[in-house]
Design a protein around this motif. Sequence first.
Motif, mmCIF file in Angstrom:
data_model
loop_
_atom_site.group_PDB
_atom_site.id
_atom_site.type_symbol
_atom_site.label_atom_id
_atom_site.label_comp_id
_atom_site.label_asym_id
_atom_site.label_seq_id
_atom_site.Cartn_x
_atom_site.Cartn_y
_atom_site.Cartn_z
ATOM 1 N N SER A 96 0.890 -1.063 0.055
ATOM 2 C CA SER A 96 -0.075 -0.162 0.200
ATOM 3 C C SER A 96 0.904 1.170 0.046
ATOM 4 C CB SER A 96 -0.896 0.004 1.345
ATOM 5 O OG SER A 96 -0.205 0.044 2.624
ATOM 6 N N SER A 97 0.284 2.473 0.048
ATOM 7 C CA SER A 97 1.073 3.565 0.050
ATOM 8 C C SER A 97 1.754 3.719 1.264
ATOM 9 C CB SER A 97 0.123 4.709 0.052
ATOM 10 O OG SER A 97 -0.806 4.745 0.956
ATOM 11 N N THR A 98 1.714 3.023 2.213
ATOM 12 C CA THR A 98 2.606 3.192 3.522
ATOM 13 C C THR A 98 3.142 2.017 3.861
ATOM 14 O OG1 THR A 98 0.408 2.987 4.869
ATOM 15 C CG2 THR A 98 0.830 5.329 4.346
ATOM 16 N N MET A 99 2.948 0.917 3.323
ATOM 17 C CA MET A 99 3.328 -0.426 3.753
ATOM 18 C C MET A 99 4.235 -1.068 2.603
ATOM 19 S SD MET A 99 0.109 -2.227 5.815
ATOM 20 C CE MET A 99 0.959 -3.353 6.452
ATOM 21 N N VAL A 100 5.416 -1.460 2.808
ATOM 22 C CA VAL A 100 6.355 -2.101 2.109
ATOM 23 C C VAL A 100 6.600 -3.725 2.873
ATOM 24 C CG1 VAL A 100 8.540 -2.174 1.117
ATOM 25 C CG2 VAL A 100 7.390 -0.041 1.389
ATOM 26 N N PHE A 101 6.288 -4.490 1.802
ATOM 27 C CA PHE A 101 6.430 -5.970 2.426
ATOM 28 C C PHE A 101 7.643 -6.525 1.832
ATOM 29 C CE2 PHE A 101 1.838 -6.718 3.123
ATOM 30 C CZ PHE A 101 1.985 -5.962 4.293
ATOM 31 N N THR A 128 -3.303 -6.067 9.140
ATOM 32 C CA THR A 128 -3.416 -4.764 8.973
ATOM 33 C C THR A 128 -4.298 -3.947 9.963
ATOM 34 O OG1 THR A 128 -4.668 -4.563 6.923
ATOM 35 C CG2 THR A 128 -2.370 -4.600 6.990
ATOM 36 N N SER A 129 -5.319 -4.659 10.136
ATOM 37 C CA SER A 129 -6.266 -4.080 11.278
ATOM 38 C C SER A 129 -6.291 -4.402 12.574
ATOM 39 C CB SER A 129 -7.778 -4.750 10.750
ATOM 40 O OG SER A 129 -7.660 -6.269 11.021
ATOM 41 N N GLY A 130 -5.080 -4.743 12.945
ATOM 42 C CA GLY A 130 -4.798 -4.732 14.496
ATOM 43 C C GLY A 130 -4.483 -6.427 15.002
ATOM 44 N N GLN A 131 -4.433 -7.250 13.968
ATOM 45 C CA GLN A 131 -3.945 -8.569 14.540
ATOM 46 C C GLN A 131 -2.386 -8.737 14.877
ATOM 47 O OE1 GLN A 131 -4.727 -11.783 11.695
ATOM 48 N NE2 GLN A 131 -3.978 -13.295 12.897
ATOM 49 N N LYS A 132 -2.301 -9.356 16.345
ATOM 50 C CA LYS A 132 -0.814 -9.487 16.755
ATOM 51 C C LYS A 132 -0.257 -10.572 16.381
ATOM 52 C CE LYS A 132 -1.257 -6.042 20.431
ATOM 53 N NZ LYS A 132 -1.178 -5.861 21.804
ATOM 54 N N GLY A 133 0.990 -10.857 16.197
ATOM 55 C CA GLY A 133 1.812 -12.178 15.716
ATOM 56 C C GLY A 133 1.429 -12.400 14.293
ATOM 57 N N PRO A 134 2.438 -13.055 14.035
ATOM 58 C CA PRO A 134 2.487 -13.653 12.604
ATOM 59 C C PRO A 134 1.467 -14.396 11.901
ATOM 60 C CG PRO A 134 4.064 -14.897 13.847
ATOM 61 C CD PRO A 134 3.545 -13.778 14.464
ATOM 62 N N ALA A 135 0.711 -14.076 10.832
ATOM 63 C CA ALA A 135 -0.205 -15.125 10.222
ATOM 64 C C ALA A 135 0.246 -16.076 9.492
ATOM 65 C CB ALA A 135 -1.118 -14.005 9.457
ATOM 66 N N HIS A 136 -0.710 -17.091 9.464
ATOM 67 C CA HIS A 136 -0.075 -18.377 8.708
ATOM 68 C C HIS A 136 -0.913 -18.426 7.148
ATOM 69 C CE1 HIS A 136 2.135 -20.351 11.809
ATOM 70 N NE2 HIS A 136 1.507 -19.789 12.620
ATOM 71 N N LEU A 137 -0.008 -18.163 6.151
ATOM 72 C CA LEU A 137 -0.562 -18.295 4.818
ATOM 73 C C LEU A 137 -1.072 -19.792 4.380
ATOM 74 C CD1 LEU A 137 1.773 -15.921 3.276
ATOM 75 C CD2 LEU A 137 -0.140 -15.251 4.411
ATOM 76 N N SER A 138 -2.249 -19.616 3.835
ATOM 77 C CA SER A 138 -2.654 -20.881 3.205
ATOM 78 C C SER A 138 -2.249 -21.101 1.544
ATOM 79 C CB SER A 138 -4.253 -20.895 3.421
ATOM 80 O OG SER A 138 -4.867 -19.926 2.564
ATOM 81 N N SER A 139 -2.073 -22.331 1.201
ATOM 82 C CA SER A 139 -1.569 -22.585 -0.028
ATOM 83 C C SER A 139 -2.875 -22.644 -1.169
ATOM 84 C CB SER A 139 -0.876 -23.889 -0.113
ATOM 85 O OG SER A 139 -0.560 -24.182 -1.476
ATOM 86 N N LEU A 140 -2.840 -21.901 -2.104
ATOM 87 C CA LEU A 140 -3.991 -22.030 -2.917
ATOM 88 C C LEU A 140 -3.793 -23.135 -4.060
ATOM 89 C CD1 LEU A 140 -4.281 -18.075 -3.839
ATOM 90 C CD2 LEU A 140 -5.754 -19.454 -2.387
#
Length: 860
Positions: A408-413, A478-490
């Motif tokens: 996003s305009s303010t977030m670099v991954f 980005t809405s406030g969740q703490k800790g790393p999220a776990h990505l799922s495989s498509l």
Amino acid sequence: MAAPPSLKQNYKCLTKMEVFYTGGPVAMSPDGTFVACACLDHVKVVDLSSGAVRCTMEGDSEPITALSITPDGACLFAASRSRVVKLWHISTSTCIRSWKAHEGPVANMAIDSSGGLLATAGADRAVFVWDVERGYCTHAFRGHTGVVTTVVFNIDKKCMLLISGSDDATIRVWDLVKKKCLAVLEKHFSTVTSLVISTANNCLLSAGRDKVVNVWNMQDFSLQTTVPVYEAIEAICIFPDDSELLQVCYKKLKKSKDNGGIPLCFLTAGERGTIRIWLAEGGKCVYEHLSSDAMVLSDKEEEKRGFTGAVLLPSANKLMCITGDQRLLFYTVEKSDMGDVSLGISKRLIGNNEEVIDLRFLPGEDNLLAVATNLEQIRIYDIHTAACRQELFGHQDIVLCLDSCLYSSTMVFLASGGKDHMVRVWDIKSGSCIAIAEGHMGAVGALAFSRRTKKFLVSGSSDHTIKVWSLAPLEERTSGQKGPAHLSSLSTVAAHDKDINSIAVAPNDSLLCTGSQDRTARIWKLPELVPGVILRGHKRGIWSVQFSPVDQCVLTASGDKTIRVWSLVDGSCLKTFEGHTASVLKASFLSRGTQIISAGADGLLKLWTIKANECVNTFDRHEDKIWALDVRTGDEMLASGGSDSVVNIWTDCTQDDEEEALRKEEEETLKDQDLSNAIANTDYATAVMLSFELGRPFKLLNVFTELFRKEKMDWQSQVQSILKNLDKGHLRLLLGYIREWNTKPKFCHVAQRVLSELFRVFPSTELIKVSGLRELLEGILPYTERHFSRMDRLLRSTFLLDYTLSSMSVLNPQEEVKPSPRVPPSKNEDPLNGNHETELQPRKKKAKHTKTQVIMHSKA
């Protein structure tokens, strides 16, 4: 209609992040502006403000063991394992003096506050004191039974002492006046690693690997107190009372001050990799850093690294700590929003990146570069200062690949994959891991974000599979969740028969290209990973793939030393580029798909033009394989890194070069006109200098030729006056021109005449100072001898001509002198005394002939 892209012609190296510290001694300058670091057998002086290497002192092929800088910061003492101590002048990088100091390697050195004495501690169990100015040994102390590890001076009006510590667990105090040992301090049980003297408290602090710090009274050398620190200590520092760093323990120190007396505070740094501040009175720890900045997160205990040294900067508001993995960490006081005060890292200088495996520019950040080396952490560099801004910890093994995107305009991954079979996504702003993707059964060697929608991430592994991961959990993050999220495989598919080296996503997110060690590249339709065209033709594994930003084609780089451009329609090879002498490891499009930049195992970067199918330029600034290459948006900047531990930042200088060439052309045109005017105005001195500036030897030849033709003017004095104004550089150029002129018979006369005047003007003592004079004269002498031999032959030929003409009576023709009509010749006048040579000669011959006939007749 869009304007055609401007083609790149040249890139210049803007910043170089090189190896400057490989472990060992480090010396801080007295003013705190630079440090001297041991780099194998060299010493490199690093500017602390810019992180750049100021100068390098060449070594003698043996590792550096000890360093020390003089109090004025002008000179540096360096000792190597060859037992030689060298004195270097820092600004000029010249060795002033060198000598063999000990029978074994020098383990430590110290200079007294005046800079007149140097103490060296050796592995031969001896301590020597040297006179710096005169260069001789003034004291030789022996008594230790082990390697002397540290020395420190204590010289003031009352005493002149030298204190040494050894791995025999003893400390010895030496009197420099009486030249004997005053005391032996034996309360340590292991190697003494650090000694420091507190003049305010008149005490000596000693630390060792026995995990204690002893405080000694300097009056009678008795033990005042022992502070257990519970770790092997490598360095201790004493804080002055006005140090800003003491703010972190101000409340605890205030109680000690209220009780009376000046509290003695010291800092310890050692194997645990944490900074702790202690109060000598009572042995209390008044501050401890929350986490270790010198520990590598590894399950293996032997791979953990701590601090190997610590130095308090002269300003007393900054601390430099040296880690076992060759980093220089600078700590300052930081205040949180809650009012808490702690020590925080203000700067990191990485002494050795080891092998650079991958790197990426961070979009949206103009000056940040993410670098992955053969370590578990990822380093974020500031391009302009060459300093490491932050380090990302989380992987349990070496990081192999990186990719970045502007979410996003303010977030670099930033996405990273490593040998721990995991994929991690990092938020650069916070420096935290926000997502983890698990599922691969082998090392993750390739990554790619979606280019358009930023909704998925693709990874390739050595388990021969590719996976598409959904980035939807990041929106919740980005809405406030703490800790790393776990990505799922498509989707998951077994893509190749061997390791997958590279992955690229098309600009519209519709296609995916993978390159593998099985010598093929494959096209897949996203997101279901439907197989498409297979690109066959390379003879070795494919290391890099990339889609064209404008055309329906894909670029591949292979270990067969070639780069190929393929059609996405039928999989045919459109172009092949050959030129690298080793495997091509990375390749990328430039100039809106009209050019290619490639990096190879031969250490070269090559710039190609696709239409002309030719290499435009080659850049050689690496000494080993270039594993990493990235192009910043806009193509104005490149970054490359490789096995030589060097990261080079390149910037486009095509326009600058064109402007510079145009400016030089204009200047040359004006100078050419000035030169012509000077020759026309017979201003030969100006003409000669302009010829030198323009580098026009033929013009200079014409000037001297014109001078020598002037018969009415005193050309010799004018030539000599011109030559007198030449400096050493002009003399070298002139001798080089004379060497060229002398090779041609047409110009040799002018060359010899100028050379003759040159020897008249300058004595031999001045000419021998011209650099390269020997080579120049060796080129002049053979042709000069040849010319003089030719002239000698011509001169001897003229003698034959003189003889021939003389014999033919041409040179002195006989003149017939007619007698004066007024004075008739007398009958008694002797004909031989007259001027009638023309008439007498034939008569003389005739008389001779007549006499011969008479004799012959009489004989008959």
